[in-house]
Scaffold this motif. Structure first.
Motif, PDB file in Angstrom:
ATOM      1  N   THR A 238       0.846  -1.198   0.000  1.00 14.79           N
ATOM      2  CA  THR A 238       0.000   0.000   0.000  1.00 14.79           C
ATOM      3  C   THR A 238       0.876   1.240   0.000  1.00 14.79           C
ATOM      4  OG1 THR A 238      -1.705  -1.142   1.281  1.00 14.79           O
ATOM      5  CG2 THR A 238      -1.817   1.259   1.206  1.00 14.79           C
ATOM      6  N   VAL A 239       0.633   2.155  -0.930  1.00 12.92           N
ATOM      7  CA  VAL A 239       1.285   3.469  -0.946  1.00 12.92           C
ATOM      8  C   VAL A 239       0.205   4.461  -1.353  1.00 12.92           C
ATOM      9  CG1 VAL A 239       3.137   4.895  -1.874  1.00 12.92           C
ATOM     10  CG2 VAL A 239       3.496   2.431  -1.619  1.00 12.92           C
ATOM     11  N   VAL A 240      -0.418   5.114  -0.358  1.00 14.08           N
ATOM     12  CA  VAL A 240      -1.585   5.955  -0.638  1.00 14.08           C
ATOM     13  C   VAL A 240      -1.538   7.229   0.200  1.00 14.08           C
ATOM     14  CG1 VAL A 240      -3.064   4.014  -1.269  1.00 14.08           C
ATOM     15  CG2 VAL A 240      -2.954   4.769   1.120  1.00 14.08           C
ATOM     16  N   ASP A 241      -2.448   8.127  -0.127  1.00 13.97           N
ATOM     17  CA  ASP A 241      -2.656   9.342   0.661  1.00 13.97           C
ATOM     18  C   ASP A 241      -3.512   8.969   1.874  1.00 13.97           C
ATOM     19  OD1 ASP A 241      -3.461  11.815   1.730  1.00 13.97           O
ATOM     20  OD2 ASP A 241      -3.455  12.768  -0.248  1.00 13.97           O
ATOM     21  N   ALA A 242      -2.972   9.153   3.060  1.00 11.04           N
ATOM     22  CA  ALA A 242      -3.674   8.748   4.288  1.00 11.04           C
ATOM     23  C   ALA A 242      -4.923   9.585   4.538  1.00 11.04           C
ATOM     24  CB  ALA A 242      -2.729   8.843   5.483  1.00 11.04           C
ATOM     25  N   ARG A 243      -5.031  10.732   3.901  1.00 11.31           N
ATOM     26  CA  ARG A 243      -6.203  11.581   4.084  1.00 11.31           C
ATOM     27  C   ARG A 243      -7.392  11.066   3.271  1.00 11.31           C
ATOM     28  NH1 ARG A 243      -2.990  16.947   2.441  1.00 11.31           N
ATOM     29  NH2 ARG A 243      -2.463  15.431   0.800  1.00 11.31           N
ATOM     30  N   VAL A 244      -7.106  10.204   2.302  1.00 12.16           N
ATOM     31  CA  VAL A 244      -8.143   9.710   1.404  1.00 12.16           C
ATOM     32  C   VAL A 244      -8.531   8.273   1.735  1.00 12.16           C
ATOM     33  CG1 VAL A 244      -8.721   9.201  -1.007  1.00 12.16           C
ATOM     34  CG2 VAL A 244      -7.364  11.239  -0.434  1.00 12.16           C
ATOM     35  N   VAL A 245      -7.534   7.463   2.081  1.00 13.02           N
ATOM     36  CA  VAL A 245      -7.758   6.029   2.318  1.00 13.02           C
ATOM     37  C   VAL A 245      -7.623   5.720   3.805  1.00 13.02           C
ATOM     38  CG1 VAL A 245      -6.966   3.693   1.798  1.00 13.02           C
ATOM     39  CG2 VAL A 245      -6.877   5.469   0.022  1.00 13.02           C
ATOM     40  N   LYS A 246      -8.620   5.063   4.366  1.00 13.41           N
ATOM     41  CA  LYS A 246      -8.589   4.646   5.764  1.00 13.41           C
ATOM     42  C   LYS A 246      -8.502   3.122   5.816  1.00 13.41           C
ATOM     43  CE  LYS A 246      -9.170   8.917   7.026  1.00 13.41           C
ATOM     44  NZ  LYS A 246      -8.030   9.684   7.576  1.00 13.41           N
ATOM     45  N   MET A 247      -7.614   2.619   6.675  1.00 10.17           N
ATOM     46  CA  MET A 247      -7.427   1.174   6.771  1.00 10.17           C
ATOM     47  C   MET A 247      -7.298   0.745   8.220  1.00 10.17           C
ATOM     48  SD  MET A 247      -4.760   0.430   3.629  1.00 10.17           S
ATOM     49  CE  MET A 247      -4.956  -1.343   3.827  1.00 10.17           C
ATOM     50  N   ASP A 248      -7.633  -0.504   8.483  1.00 12.70           N
ATOM     51  CA  ASP A 248      -7.478  -1.089   9.817  1.00 12.70           C
ATOM     52  C   ASP A 248      -6.019  -1.507   9.997  1.00 12.70           C
ATOM     53  OD1 ASP A 248      -7.634  -2.337  12.228  1.00 12.70           O
ATOM     54  OD2 ASP A 248      -8.808  -4.061  11.517  1.00 12.70           O
ATOM     55  N   LEU A 249      -5.335  -0.860  10.943  1.00 15.08           N
ATOM     56  CA  LEU A 249      -3.915  -1.119  11.167  1.00 15.08           C
ATOM     57  C   LEU A 249      -3.667  -1.885  12.461  1.00 15.08           C
ATOM     58  CD1 LEU A 249      -2.516   2.424  10.214  1.00 15.08           C
ATOM     59  CD2 LEU A 249      -2.963   0.479   8.702  1.00 15.08           C
ATOM     60  N   SER A 250      -4.710  -2.429  13.043  1.00 19.13           N
ATOM     61  CA  SER A 250      -4.599  -3.038  14.365  1.00 19.13           C
ATOM     62  C   SER A 250      -3.661  -4.244  14.395  1.00 19.13           C
ATOM     63  CB  SER A 250      -5.983  -3.447  14.878  1.00 19.13           C
ATOM     64  OG  SER A 250      -6.606  -4.351  13.982  1.00 19.13           O
ATOM     65  N   SER A 251      -3.527  -4.929  13.270  1.00 15.16           N
ATOM     66  CA  SER A 251      -2.678  -6.121  13.243  1.00 15.16           C
ATOM     67  C   SER A 251      -1.250  -5.818  12.801  1.00 15.16           C
ATOM     68  CB  SER A 251      -3.279  -7.166  12.299  1.00 15.16           C
ATOM     69  OG  SER A 251      -3.324  -6.651  10.975  1.00 15.16           O
ATOM     70  N   MET A 252      -0.948  -4.531  12.663  1.00 10.41           N
ATOM     71  CA  MET A 252       0.345  -4.149  12.102  1.00 10.41           C
ATOM     72  C   MET A 252       1.210  -3.402  13.124  1.00 10.41           C
ATOM     73  SD  MET A 252      -0.918  -2.711   8.403  1.00 10.41           S
ATOM     74  CE  MET A 252      -2.200  -3.558   7.471  1.00 10.41           C
ATOM     75  N   GLN A 253       2.516  -3.412  12.862  1.00 12.32           N
ATOM     76  CA  GLN A 253       3.424  -2.541  13.597  1.00 12.32           C
ATOM     77  C   GLN A 253       3.332  -1.159  12.958  1.00 12.32           C
ATOM     78  OE1 GLN A 253       7.561  -3.720  13.568  1.00 12.32           O
ATOM     79  NE2 GLN A 253       8.245  -1.653  14.045  1.00 12.32           N
ATOM     80  N   VAL A 254       2.896  -0.179  13.705  1.00 13.17           N
ATOM     81  CA  VAL A 254       2.679   1.158  13.152  1.00 13.17           C
ATOM     82  C   VAL A 254       3.841   2.077  13.541  1.00 13.17           C
ATOM     83  CG1 VAL A 254       1.167   3.173  13.095  1.00 13.17           C
ATOM     84  CG2 VAL A 254       0.184   0.867  13.222  1.00 13.17           C
ATOM     85  N   VAL A 255       4.423   2.723  12.541  1.00 13.06           N
ATOM     86  CA  VAL A 255       5.501   3.687  12.753  1.00 13.06           C
ATOM     87  C   VAL A 255       4.935   5.071  12.490  1.00 13.06           C
ATOM     88  CG1 VAL A 255       7.788   4.458  12.033  1.00 13.06           C
ATOM     89  CG2 VAL A 255       7.232   2.002  12.017  1.00 13.06           C
ATOM     90  N   ASN A 256       4.897   5.904  13.528  1.00 12.52           N
ATOM     91  CA  ASN A 256       4.390   7.274  13.392  1.00 12.52           C
ATOM     92  C   ASN A 256       5.502   8.145  12.833  1.00 12.52           C
ATOM     93  OD1 ASN A 256       3.413   9.848  13.632  1.00 12.52           O
ATOM     94  ND2 ASN A 256       2.548   9.564  15.675  1.00 12.52           N
ATOM     95  N   ALA A 257       5.316   8.633  11.605  1.00 13.96           N
ATOM     96  CA  ALA A 257       6.345   9.429  10.939  1.00 13.96           C
ATOM     97  C   ALA A 257       5.837  10.825  10.598  1.00 13.96           C
ATOM     98  CB  ALA A 257       6.814   8.710   9.685  1.00 13.96           C
TER      99      ALA A 257
END
Length: 435
Positions: free
Chosen positions: A62-81
């Motif tokens: 996935t390589v998208v604009d986060a303001r347009v696409v919302k996804m469930d990230l609960s099962s992932m390691q999330v890096v706040n950048a």
């Protein structure tokens, strides 16, 4: 007592080697990773201001604009950048990284071989994946390189590697990608120490030197059609130039040499050719474009070759050739080239300061380099399906003041950004901080 002293010395040396040892290569990615909020520099000229980048099992999904696409990230390691920048891993072509560790120690110098015509010499098997010099590339985002031999008329065969590996087998991305030919100089300088005029003069042996290479290729074609009862490694090595499995990298700077090299390619049925250096390439830019020949240009941070050249010619050459429609990437051969390879992003930054748009300059060390090396199907840009070889920087990665990496990944593996240099920096930072 004697044996005790010897044991103490051995323990001390072992401890010292452990302290200065290279970082352990990262393990394979096991959990999906999502990078949120960064400005994504895709590598193909595009930017996503507030991005969501997800990769699984080493591949970008996935390589998208986060303001347009919302996804469930609960099962992932999330890096706040948030407020940071994401880039594809930078690529350094035509480099001797991993072939020489200490110039003054002959045993650690393996970048050339005896002889003139050595297409069968493979740089890959001499590549030292545990080089401390290679390790020092990663904190600046330089994660991939083309390891290239030197010397002779035909130096040998290069390969493309990634910079976090146990050995050369693990490091290899593209094995035996091309053969490197040092084109004869059409002009030479007089040897002043023999009392000769040090100025330029025609090379009277030029035609003979070109003919030497031409004859070698003709003989290799004859060998290809023979019964091969006796194996000839140099002739076998060049067969890839004719069937397209290898590229011919011609190291040449002058306009006449570039023109002659292109004619040489055509006359000998060579499938693909790349010019390396190309100081006078602008004079024959139309010819390069017509024959679809890319160029790895002379080191940007260098002085002009001739007294009557513009002082900033090396700085603006990338812009001029790009405007002429030639595919351009940067390389860094020359004095101290291995240690200076970490400055690759700042060469691109200088090209941006002298005319290229910032994203165009970025392409010189990402997608353009990947296309020239033939690895763009998997590297060079942040596109779905490609390798998750990328890094997060706190600022502009083409600016030495702000290119400070937080994280870097090669094929999705979270690699270490530590090196013996960062260890020393931290040690002495703490020393003076506490005084």
């Amino acid at each position: 007592m004697k044996h005790l002293k010897q044991n103490i010395v051995i323990v001390f040396l072992l401890c010292a080697s452990l302290v200065m040892a290279q970082q352990t290569p990262a393990s394979k990615q096991t959990q999906p990773i999502a990078i949120m909020g960064a400005t994504a520099h895709i590598g193909n000229g595009e930017i996503i201001e507030n991005s969501l980048i997800i990769f699984k099992k080493g591949k970008l999904t996935t390589v998208v604009d986060a303001r347009v696409v919302k996804m469930d990230l609960s099962s992932m390691q999330v890096v706040n950048a948030n407020g940071k920048h994401v880039y594809p891993g930078f690529i350094i072509p035509n480099s001797t990284l991993g072939l020489v560790e200490i110039d003054a120690v002959r045993a650690s110098d393996d970048d050339d071989e005896i002889g003139s015509l050595n297409p069968h010499i493979r740089s890959l098997i001499a590549y030292n994946a545990e080089s401390k010099v290679v390790e020092s590339m990663r904190p600046n985002g330089v994660l991939i390189g083309q390891i290239t031999p030197r010397g002779g008329r035909i130096s040998g065969t290069s390969s493309v590697v990634q910079f976090d590996a146990w050995n050369w087998e693990d490091a290899a991305i593209k094995v035996d990608d091309g053969i490197h030919l040092n084109w004869p100089n059409s002009f030479t300088r007089g040897r002043w120490w023999r009392g000769e005029d040090p100025g330029l003069k025609p090379n009277t042996n030029y035609a003979e030197q070109v003919e030497e290479v031409t004859s070698f290729l003709k003989e290799s074609k004859t060998y290809q059609d023979s019964d091969k009862s006796t194996k000839h490694l140099p002739f076998e090595a060049v067969q890839g130039l004719f069937d397209g499995s290898k590229k011919l990298y011609v190291h040449v700077d002058d306009a006449k040499g570039i023109t002659d090299a292109i004619n040489f390619k055509i006359q000998n049925g060579i499938s693909e050719m790349v010019v390396v250096g190309g100081y006078q390439a602008l004079q024959v830019a139309d010819l390069l474009k017509t024959h679809d020949i890319p160029i790895l240009i002379k080191r940007v941070h260098s002085t002009p070759n001739n007294a009557d050249d513009d002082y900033d010619k090396p700085f603006k050459l990338a812009k001029q050739l790009t405007d002429a429609g030639v595919l351009v990437a940067l390389q860094n051969s020359g004095d101290m080239e291995r240690m200076n390879a970490r400055n690759l992003p700042f060469l691109a930054g200088t090209a941006a300061a002298y005319g290229l748009r910032k994203e165009e300059a970025l392409q010189l060390i990402t997608l353009n380099a990947a296309k020239i090396l033939g690895i763009d199907n998997n590297y060079g840009s942040l596109e779905v399906g490609k390798s998750a070889t990328l890094f997060i920087s706190k600022g502009d990665a083409l600016d030495m003041r702000t290119n400070v990496l937080d994280k870097a990944f090669i094929d999705g593996r979270d690699i270490s950004l530590e090196s013996h240099q960062t260890d020393l920096w931290k040690r002495y930072s703490n020393k003076y901080k506490n005084q």
